[in-house]
Write a protein that holds these residues in place. Structure first.
Motif, PDB file in Angstrom:
ATOM      1  N   LEU A   8       5.362   2.765   5.500  1.00 22.03           N
ATOM      2  CA  LEU A   8       3.963   2.146   5.966  1.00 22.03           C
ATOM      3  C   LEU A   8       3.389   0.977   5.619  1.00 22.03           C
ATOM      4  O   LEU A   8       2.960   0.401   5.859  1.00 22.03           O
ATOM      5  CB  LEU A   8       2.662   3.320   5.708  1.00 22.03           C
ATOM      6  CG  LEU A   8       1.269   3.379   6.160  1.00 22.03           C
ATOM      7  CD1 LEU A   8       1.512   3.277   7.896  1.00 22.03           C
ATOM      8  CD2 LEU A   8       0.560   4.471   5.634  1.00 22.03           C
ATOM      9  N   ALA A   9       3.197   1.104   4.162  1.00 25.15           N
ATOM     10  CA  ALA A   9       3.344   0.009   2.713  1.00 25.15           C
ATOM     11  C   ALA A   9       4.028  -1.457   3.600  1.00 25.15           C
ATOM     12  O   ALA A   9       3.446  -2.523   3.589  1.00 25.15           O
ATOM     13  CB  ALA A   9       3.602   0.523   1.230  1.00 25.15           C
ATOM     14  N   ALA A  10       5.169  -1.613   3.984  1.00 27.19           N
ATOM     15  CA  ALA A  10       6.358  -2.337   4.078  1.00 27.19           C
ATOM     16  C   ALA A  10       5.901  -2.537   5.770  1.00 27.19           C
ATOM     17  O   ALA A  10       6.463  -3.782   5.788  1.00 27.19           O
ATOM     18  CB  ALA A  10       7.595  -1.438   4.390  1.00 27.19           C
ATOM     19  N   LEU A  11       5.071  -2.061   6.207  1.00 24.89           N
ATOM     20  CA  LEU A  11       4.580  -2.592   7.702  1.00 24.89           C
ATOM     21  C   LEU A  11       3.714  -3.872   7.293  1.00 24.89           C
ATOM     22  O   LEU A  11       2.198  -4.023   6.264  1.00 24.89           O
ATOM     23  CB  LEU A  11       3.507  -1.830   8.548  1.00 24.89           C
ATOM     24  CG  LEU A  11       4.459  -0.481   9.373  1.00 24.89           C
ATOM     25  CD1 LEU A  11       3.086   0.930   9.928  1.00 24.89           C
ATOM     26  CD2 LEU A  11       5.202  -0.974  10.012  1.00 24.89           C
ATOM     27  N   ASP A  12       3.280  -5.647   8.263  1.00 27.13           N
ATOM     28  CA  ASP A  12       2.929  -6.485   7.820  1.00 27.13           C
ATOM     29  C   ASP A  12       1.419  -5.852   8.459  1.00 27.13           C
ATOM     30  O   ASP A  12       1.306  -4.910   9.690  1.00 27.13           O
ATOM     31  CB  ASP A  12       3.340  -7.246   9.174  1.00 27.13           C
ATOM     32  CG  ASP A  12       4.664  -7.577   8.937  1.00 27.13           C
ATOM     33  OD1 ASP A  12       4.821  -8.169   7.772  1.00 27.13           O
ATOM     34  OD2 ASP A  12       5.174  -8.945   9.785  1.00 27.13           O
ATOM     35  N   GLY A  13       0.917  -6.248   7.810  1.00 29.63           N
ATOM     36  CA  GLY A  13      -1.030  -6.128   8.331  1.00 29.63           C
ATOM     37  C   GLY A  13      -1.581  -4.541   6.908  1.00 29.63           C
ATOM     38  O   GLY A  13      -2.801  -4.534   7.669  1.00 29.63           O
ATOM     39  N   ILE A  14      -0.439  -4.584   7.004  1.00 28.99           N
ATOM     40  CA  ILE A  14      -0.904  -2.829   5.784  1.00 28.99           C
ATOM     41  C   ILE A  14      -0.739  -4.144   4.263  1.00 28.99           C
ATOM     42  O   ILE A  14      -0.221  -4.106   4.035  1.00 28.99           O
ATOM     43  CB  ILE A  14      -0.397  -1.828   5.668  1.00 28.99           C
ATOM     44  CG1 ILE A  14       0.120  -1.136   6.950  1.00 28.99           C
ATOM     45  CG2 ILE A  14      -0.512  -0.648   5.093  1.00 28.99           C
ATOM     46  CD1 ILE A  14      -1.433   0.009   7.291  1.00 28.99           C
ATOM     47  N   ASP A  15      -1.988  -3.465   3.294  1.00 31.32           N
ATOM     48  CA  ASP A  15      -2.882  -4.476   2.179  1.00 31.32           C
ATOM     49  C   ASP A  15      -2.276  -3.393   0.889  1.00 31.32           C
ATOM     50  O   ASP A  15      -2.059  -4.099  -0.076  1.00 31.32           O
ATOM     51  CB  ASP A  15      -4.033  -5.330   2.129  1.00 31.32           C
ATOM     52  CG  ASP A  15      -3.987  -6.536   3.337  1.00 31.32           C
ATOM     53  OD1 ASP A  15      -3.111  -7.715   2.654  1.00 31.32           O
ATOM     54  OD2 ASP A  15      -4.331  -6.173   4.789  1.00 31.32           O
ATOM     55  N   VAL A  16      -3.073  -2.113   1.339  1.00 27.38           N
ATOM     56  CA  VAL A  16      -3.364  -1.218   0.747  1.00 27.38           C
ATOM     57  C   VAL A  16      -3.020  -0.098   0.972  1.00 27.38           C
ATOM     58  O   VAL A  16      -3.478   0.161   2.254  1.00 27.38           O
ATOM     59  CB  VAL A  16      -4.673  -1.089   0.101  1.00 27.38           C
ATOM     60  CG1 VAL A  16      -4.733  -0.117  -0.788  1.00 27.38           C
ATOM     61  CG2 VAL A  16      -5.341  -2.808  -0.609  1.00 27.38           C
ATOM     62  N   VAL A  17      -2.747   0.868   0.510  1.00 28.63           N
ATOM     63  CA  VAL A  17      -1.599   2.201   0.443  1.00 28.63           C
ATOM     64  C   VAL A  17      -2.812   3.572  -0.177  1.00 28.63           C
ATOM     65  O   VAL A  17      -2.042   3.361  -1.858  1.00 28.63           O
ATOM     66  CB  VAL A  17      -0.007   2.683   0.740  1.00 28.63           C
ATOM     67  CG1 VAL A  17      -0.311   3.943   1.010  1.00 28.63           C
ATOM     68  CG2 VAL A  17       0.158   1.634   2.055  1.00 28.63           C
TER      69      VAL A  17
END
Length: 633
Positions: free
Chosen positions: A250-259
């Motif tokens: 999930l963190a590797a997806l473009d557009g996700i900044d914080v997990v």
């Protein structure tokens, strides 16, 4: 649909800077499991390593250090303690669409001014009605991006996405408007684990697929930063559809900044890893043991705000004294939260002391991963007794009945305090919860002998492969949770540790065709693969939890309304008593000259006489608080 929620965060002291830089702190809790107070209701004593009331002190301190904060919870906040179960029975009532009394966990989260939360898989454990009534009192939004209720099956419990709008000051004191997109995710397996309540009502979609669809919409809505509340374990970078633990991917997806990760009750960052796919991330333990803290410096560039620097940590509420091995608090309770919980806490303590039976022998789980124990045998007998009653007038009454149980409290991530320890004497209502901590319901499966053998093979992947000449080899695979170590009472068998496991600790099939379960018998006769049995188990297991054999819907022949814990309490109230374990129903195939090491609580050494059939040497106490033991095979 994305909801936009506005607000102003407190200003920082002015720091001169040549370009706009915003400092933002993100705080996170996860897997609180209704641990509001620093109290162990099973042992009826203080427990300094748990409790949101104590985590609250860390929250206040973190806000004092950096006023520009957002506070999130990552799910599993309503279910998991005797207090949570008690509150489910005394659920708040609704009048004119408004709750008369807020659930104390919700009241505490309201008081702490959470900005948003997502749902965990355990939120559904007390039913949708209880969950809806509890969430009706929240003063913060609930976001769950991959949970969908089917038309006509009830209103949504949450928002699919959220846009928080906050006014922050940069280091030069200038005010800026920041839009923070928030997504929340459940494991897709939730519909299997909680099929009692979600079957035909809702679906939980793949985490990555849901995120790919929603992130562009949040960005189009103006999100400067996207935070994913991922009630999911860390997982691998490359995962398949429907993965339970997807936070790294999930963190590797473009557009996700914080997990914000959770679900698996671990701590992140670790000494070896400080980010997920280069993105800031935390997993803050469980039961309020830690507060996740992420500090971001956001730089305003031509394409908007971006993360210039990041730092993530988890802050503990307690520490273990290396000399005494005892857990000592690092922060005090928040008195306001203690007061919120006081009425329910006092009522539960009174009810928990009601006597429901007697035990002439101690009931503990110190050696439950090594041998048959009176504690597990008692639970198995109660399950079998009730299921036999339920099937007495039906077509399955003549099939042999066996019973599967697992030690829920056997050290592991819960530490050396995470064991059942009930002395001989009166059995209280709280002891039933200590022996069976989950609100599962009793179920019955029709299985073949081959199914039962495979069930046991899945269970004994708890153990590492041991070489015949091993000396002090580690016995237990620490990745394997004890609640998946089922033993089947009514069968006799041995475990060949020299063979490799057929399954990994998470239930995935391995290439090995070796058999660890040997000498498998029923009533003294070898178990025939085609012989038919009834297996007493629980709703989590029969719904496919942990991937055991024979849990297809067609195999389920009984689904009881009564919980396994209530079945146990009723059995004890009827006058049944635990007894010392006779000849163990299972043991290890001898490996002369080999020895293995395992850990248990320091108090386990006081009970070695009860397992005299095992050759166990007590060894040293570890800095972790566990004591090491040597088992001669």
């Amino acid at each position: 649909m994305t909801r936009e929620i506005s607000g102003t965060l407190p200003s920082l002291r002015t720091i001169q800077a040549t370009e706009p830089v915003l400092d933002l702190r993100i705080l996170a809790t996860s897997d609180l499991h209704a641990h509001l107070l620093a109290w162990d209701y099973h042992a009826n004593q203080a427990s300094p390593q748990v409790g949101l009331a104590r985590t609250a002190s860390l929250i206040h301190a973190a806000r004092a250090e950096q006023p520009q904060c957002l506070l999130f919870d990552n799910g599993d906040f309503l279910h998991g303690t005797a207090l949570g179960d008690y509150l489910a029975e005394t659920t708040p009532t609704i009048r004119s669409g408004r709750p008369l009394h807020a659930h104390p966990m919700i009241a505490a989260m309201n008081a702490l001014r959470y900005d948003a939360a997502t749902l965990g898989n355990h939120e559904f454990g007390h039913g949708l009605g209880f969950l809806r009534r509890s969430l009706a009192a929240t003063r913060f939004p609930i976001v769950c991006s991959n949970l969908y209720f089917k038309p006509t099956r009830g209103a949504a419990l949450s928002l699919p996405s959220l846009l928080l709008v906050r006014d922050l000051r940069d280091r030069a004191g200038k005010l800026h408007r920041l839009k923070i997109g928030v997504l929340g995710f459940l494991p897709p397996q939730t519909v299997v684990w909680e099929k009692r309540y979600l079957k035909s009502r809702a679906s939980v979609d793949d985490i990555l697929a849901s995120a790919r669809g929603l992130v562009p919409l949040l960005r189009a809505s103006g999100a400067d930063l996207v935070v994913a509340l991922s009630h999911s374990g860390i997982g691998d970078p490359q995962i398949g559809p429907g993965a339970e633990n997807a936070s790294t991917a999930l963190a590797a997806l473009d557009g996700i900044d914080v997990v914000i990760a959770g679900h698996t009750h671990l701590l992140f960052p670790t000494a070896d890893q400080t980010a997920l796919a280069g993105k800031p991330a935390v997993m803050p333990g469980f039961y309020g043991s830690h507060l996740g803290v992420i500090d971001l410096a956001l730089h305003k560039g031509p394409k908007g705000w971006r993360i210039e620097t990041q730092r993530a940590e988890t802050r503990p509420i307690s520490s273990r004294n290396p000399q005494s091995g005892r857990v000592e608090p690092l922060v005090p309770d928040d008195p306001a939260l203690v007061a919120l919980a006081a009425p329910a806490h006092a009522a539960l303590l009174t009810r928990a002391e009601a006597q429901i039976g007697e035990t002439p022998v101690p009931l503990h789980s110190y050696f439950a991963l090594l041998t048959d124990t009176p504690a597990l045998r008692l639970v198995a007998q109660a399950q079998a007794h009730r299921l036999a009653q339920a099937l007495a007038d039906g077509p399955y009454r003549d099939l042999p009945l066996v019973s599967a149980v697992a030690p829920f409290k056997a050290g592991g991530r819960g530490g050396p305090e995470n064991y059942t320890n009930i002395p001989a004497g009166p059995l209280r209502a709280r002891h039933a919860g200590d022996l069976y901590i989950h609100p599962n319901s009793l179920t019955g499966l029709r299985l073949s002998g081959a199914d039962l053998a495979q069930w046991l093979e899945r269970s004994v992947s708890l153990y590492r492969q041991i070489a015949p000449d091993a000396q002090d080899a580690a016995l237990i695979d620490d990745r394997f949770p004890s609640f998946n170590f089922d033993v089947i009472h009514g069968l006799r068998y041995r475990i060949d540790l020299a063979q490799p496991p057929q399954f990994d600790p998470f239930g995935a099939r391995l290439p090995s065709a070796a058999r660890r379960i040997v000498d498998l018998t029923w009533q003294g006769q070898p178990l025939h693969p085609d012989q038919q049995f009834v297996l007493a188990t629980n709703s989590y297991r029969s719904a496919g939890g942990a991937g055991f054999a024979g849990t297809e819907p067609a195999q389920v022949i009984y689904e009881g309304a009564e919980g396994n814990r209530e079945v146990l309490a009723t059995y004890l109230r009827a006058g049944h008593q635990p007894s010392a374990t006779p000849a163990p129903a299972w043991d290890f195939l001898p490996m002369p000259g080999a020895s293995v090491l395992f850990e248990s609580a320091p108090q386990a050494a006081q009970h070695l006489a009860e397992v005299a059939h095992l050759r166990i040497d007590p060894l040293d106490q570890r800095p972790s608080g566990f004591r090491r033991f040597r088992l001669h095979l």
